[in-house]
Design an enzyme around this catalytic site. Structure first.
Site, PDB file in Angstrom:
ATOM      1  N   ASP A  44     -47.125 -37.036  43.980  1.00  0.00           N
ATOM      2  CA  ASP A  44     -48.237 -36.834  44.912  1.00  0.00           C
ATOM      3  C   ASP A  44     -49.186 -38.036  44.852  1.00  0.00           C
ATOM      4  OD1 ASP A  44     -49.355 -36.262  42.479  1.00  0.00           O
ATOM      5  OD2 ASP A  44     -50.245 -34.351  43.058  1.00  0.00           O
ATOM      6  N   GLU A 115     -48.253 -29.789  37.426  1.00  0.00           N
ATOM      7  CA  GLU A 115     -49.185 -30.203  36.376  1.00  0.00           C
ATOM      8  C   GLU A 115     -49.749 -28.995  35.633  1.00  0.00           C
ATOM      9  OE1 GLU A 115     -52.207 -32.698  38.119  1.00  0.00           O
ATOM     10  OE2 GLU A 115     -50.731 -34.124  38.907  1.00  0.00           O
ATOM     11  N   GLU A 182     -48.937 -38.249  30.488  1.00  0.00           N
ATOM     12  CA  GLU A 182     -49.681 -39.338  31.136  1.00  0.00           C
ATOM     13  C   GLU A 182     -50.973 -39.633  30.376  1.00  0.00           C
ATOM     14  OE1 GLU A 182     -50.168 -38.992  35.384  1.00  0.00           O
ATOM     15  OE2 GLU A 182     -51.541 -40.698  35.468  1.00  0.00           O
TER      16      GLU A 182
HETATM   17  O1  KIV Z   1     -47.702 -38.564  41.258  1.00  0.00           O
HETATM   18  C1  KIV Z   1     -47.148 -39.349  40.470  1.00  0.00           C
HETATM   19  O2  KIV Z   1     -46.721 -40.454  40.833  1.00  0.00           O
HETATM   20  C2  KIV Z   1     -47.016 -38.925  39.082  1.00  0.00           C
HETATM   21  C3  KIV Z   1     -46.643 -39.978  38.086  1.00  0.00           C
HETATM   22  C4  KIV Z   1     -47.797 -40.860  37.834  1.00  0.00           C
HETATM   23  C5  KIV Z   1     -46.112 -39.389  36.830  1.00  0.00           C
HETATM   24  O3  KIV Z   1     -47.221 -37.797  38.782  1.00  0.00           O
END
Ligand code: KIV
Length: 275
Positions: A44, A115, A182
């Protein structure tokens, strides 16, 4: 070789590193796939790097399906993982299952990512029960940016580190087949990686994770508004693109492009009849 959840499981068992990059369109997905990267994340983060939004909060299911389906058409071997956008799973277990299903049916994902830790385990359990593989995402989770008060390293205090470890064990127990870490201290990521049976995929989490992921615009120098410390620039494609755009502009203005070799012909007999 087509990569699946089995690739992730086997890699962890054998101690082989997993590679993941983001992509949001067909041509880039094809290039990444042809380079042999194990999996493509339709993140996202497209809110930032594709749509020019300041965060990921406004990204919709339609955005994810539209870009996800394009990526899926370009990825022959890489496992395509599509992010569940903000409020597509937090609202209820029912919403989570319906929206994960849409990302699979309409986006042609091979897996979805969401998440959160213990608080989203009911969603992870329900989605995986339908046969949809789930990747969890802990640490700096950009959909919670307003709760964090900005892009900050997570898990530095004893309480936060303990919570992160508990969350990692919880999402594994709920059925996630991998977890993205992250922006967490490398030594904490190492501890989590050692405690889990499922692979950890790091972004700003050191090199001890079982795999790595980067946003492709960051690693190619195509997005300069915000460059986190963990990004390594593997090429300066942004500068190359600007240089090419300038050359194109100069040649068009000078009348040297298009040249003879770029023209189509018409027979003289036909042409004569037109005058
Ligand atoms: O949205 C994204 O690109 C992510 C990565 C940074 C892991 O979640």
């Amino acid at each position: 070789m087509k990569h699946t959840v089995v690739t992730f499981r086997e890699a962890k068992k054998k101690g082989e590193k997993l590679t993941m990059l983001t992509a949001y369109d067909y041509s880039t997905a094809k290039l990444i796939d042809e380079a042999g990267i194990h999996s493509i994340l339709v993140g996202d983060s497209l809110g930032n790097v594709i749509l020019g939004l300041e965060d990921t909060i406004s990204v919709t299911m339609e955005d994810m399906i539209h870009h996800g389906a394009a990526v899926a058409r370009g990825a022959k071997n890489a496992l395509v993982i599509i992010d569940m956008p903000f409020m597509s799973y937090q609202t209820s277990v029912y919403d989570a299952v319906v929206n994960a299903g849409r990302l699979m049916k309409e986006g042609r994902a091979g897996a979805v990512k969401l998440e959160g830790g213990a608080e989203v385990c009911p969603q992870i359990r329900a989605i995986t029960a339908t046969g949809i593989p789930v990747v969890a995402h802990l640490g700096l989770t950009p959909q919670s940016i307003n709760a964090f008060g900005g892009f900050k390293v997570q898990g530095r205090s004893e309480a936060a580190a303990k919570k992160l470890i508990e969350d990692a064990l919880a999402v594994e127990e709920a059925g996630a087949f991998a977890v993205v870490l992250e922006c967490v201290p490398a030594k904490l990521a190492k501890l989590v990686t050692e405690k889990l049976q499922i692979p950890t995929i790091g972004i700003g989490a050191g090199n001890v994770c079982d795999g790595q992921v980067l946003v492709y615009q960051d690693m190619l120098g195509m997005f300069s508004e915000f460059t986190p410390k963990f990004v390594k620039r593997f090429a300066n494609v942004g500068e190359m693109m600007k240089e090419a755009f300038r050359s194109y502009s100069q040649e068009v203005q000078a009348g040297t492009f298009p040249a003879k070799e770029h023209e189509y012909t018409i027979a003289d007999e036909v042409l004569e009849k037109l005058y």
